[in-house]
Design an enzyme around this catalytic site. Structure first.
Site, PDB file in Angstrom:
ATOM      1  N   LYS A  54       8.665  38.553  41.071  1.00  0.00           N
ATOM      2  CA  LYS A  54       9.466  39.210  42.112  1.00  0.00           C
ATOM      3  C   LYS A  54      10.254  38.169  42.910  1.00  0.00           C
ATOM      4  CE  LYS A  54       6.327  43.129  42.351  1.00  0.00           C
ATOM      5  NZ  LYS A  54       5.135  43.714  42.961  1.00  0.00           N
ATOM      6  N   GLN A  98       1.332  43.155  48.078  1.00  0.00           N
ATOM      7  CA  GLN A  98       0.895  43.265  46.679  1.00  0.00           C
ATOM      8  C   GLN A  98      -0.510  43.877  46.592  1.00  0.00           C
ATOM      9  OE1 GLN A  98       2.845  42.442  43.873  1.00  0.00           O
ATOM     10  NE2 GLN A  98       1.178  43.446  42.790  1.00  0.00           N
ATOM     11  N   ASP A 121       8.757  49.376  48.590  1.00  0.00           N
ATOM     12  CA  ASP A 121       7.938  49.877  47.473  1.00  0.00           C
ATOM     13  C   ASP A 121       7.955  51.404  47.435  1.00  0.00           C
ATOM     14  OD1 ASP A 121       6.863  48.058  45.706  1.00  0.00           O
ATOM     15  OD2 ASP A 121       5.153  47.539  46.998  1.00  0.00           O
TER      16      ASP A 121
END
Ligand code: NAD
Length: 288
Positions: A54, A98, A121
């Site tokens: 990422k 995460q 997200d």
């Protein structure tokens, strides 16, 4: 006849180029560089790889990334305090925590604290609600990327039948909402569905998001269907590790009209859409 292979890797590369150009334009017009904060707690090796990928994509797209690596022993309050700080920081347009988090930390509590307008997200209940009622918000990256691939082949799904296997909040449910927004008639199948092969055979668009290697067989697929394989499963073949999807590709490719491979299908789209969500967030911050 063999299906068209949907090259997610190439589509994602094109998308990243467009994001880089748009980010440069935003910087020129408003002096704003989209900023993504990535929080990693603990040493889970898979998570470390995801975060590295990422961060690499962030740099390639000309976005700014801020990395926060915390030890596995970090307490919940410390993570919540970090999220509060990032929520208040105007240079941060996207916050990504995460998963999985260590067990002493309540993931729902942490994700629920992220400002919904920085929730790139798309996991916050506010964004799930926005998607459900058709308001602008953040759509989770994997379904967003999958829908971009479907749109390239068949943008209007009026009169078409779509089946999504899997009902997770991260993939299955938002995927179904997106397909519905394209006017498909949508079925969500899951572990309790009766006669799954028969349900799948009704699908003009079949999305598999299960986590079971090669579960979807060739005779589950309607001839000519679009097959999107979200699954990422690590298996052993001849003593070597290999990544396969939820679809038995060799069988499916003979029946489907178009199919995503694993790897180089949905995976690269997920990361590209994280960049896209971060860019969208920065644009919204200047009223765009
Ligand atoms: P999950 O475990 O949260 O959900 C799996 C879903 O599959 C559940 O809703 C369950 O009901 C359903 N299911 C389980 N067994 C089934 C069966 N036998 N028949 C029918 N349905 C069944 O998983 P998830 O987070 O939605 O991820 C699904 C897969 O997608 C995993 O392989 C994951 O690694 C992969 N994934 C890939 C990406 C990507 O970028 N390509 C992103 C996220 C997840």
């Amino acid at each position: 006849m063999s299906a068209e292979i949907i090259d997610g890797f190439a589509v994602a590369a094109e998308l990243r180029e467009k994001i880089a150009a748009d980010a440069a334009a935003l910087k020129a017009s408003h002096g704003v560089v989209p900023g993504l904060a990535v929080v990693l707690v603990g040493e889970d090796p898979a998570s470390a790889v995801y975060v590295r990928n990422k961060l690499k994509a962030t740099a390639e797209c000309g976005l700014k990334s801020l990395e926060f690596k915390l030890p596995a022993s970090t307490g919940e309050e410390e993570v919540l305090a970090l999220v509060r700080r990032l929520n208040a920081d105007p240079a941060v347009h996207g916050i990504l925590v995460q998963l999985p988090l260590p067990k002493q930390i309540d993931a729902d509590k942490v994700l629920g604290l992220i400002d919904p307008d920085k929730d790139v997200d798309g996991f916050h209940p506010v964004n799930a609600g926005r998607l459900s009622v058709g308001l602008p918000g953040f759509v989770p990256c994997t379904p967003r990327g999958s829908q971009i691939l479907i749109d390239k082949i068949l943008p209007d799904l009026s009169g078409k039948t779509a089946v999504v296997i899997g009902r997770s909040n991260i993939v299955g449910k938002p995927m179904a909402q997106l397909l519905l927004s394209r006017n498909a008639t949508v079925t969500i199948a899951h572990s309790r569905t009766k006669d799954l092969p028969a349900v799948c055979r009704t699908a003009d668009v079949l999305v598999a998001a299960v986590g079971r290697p090669k579960m979807v067989k060739g005779d589950w697929i309607k001839p000519g269907a679009i097959v999107i394989d979200v699954g990422i499963n690590r298996i052993e073949v001849d003593g070597k590790g290999k990544i396969v999807g939820d679809v038995d590709f060799d069988e499916a490719v003979e029946v489907a009209g178009a199919i995503t491979p694993v790897p180089r299908g949905v995976g690269p789209m997920t990361i590209a859409c994280l960049m896209l969500n971060t860019l969208d967030s920065a644009r919204r911050s200047v009223g765009g």
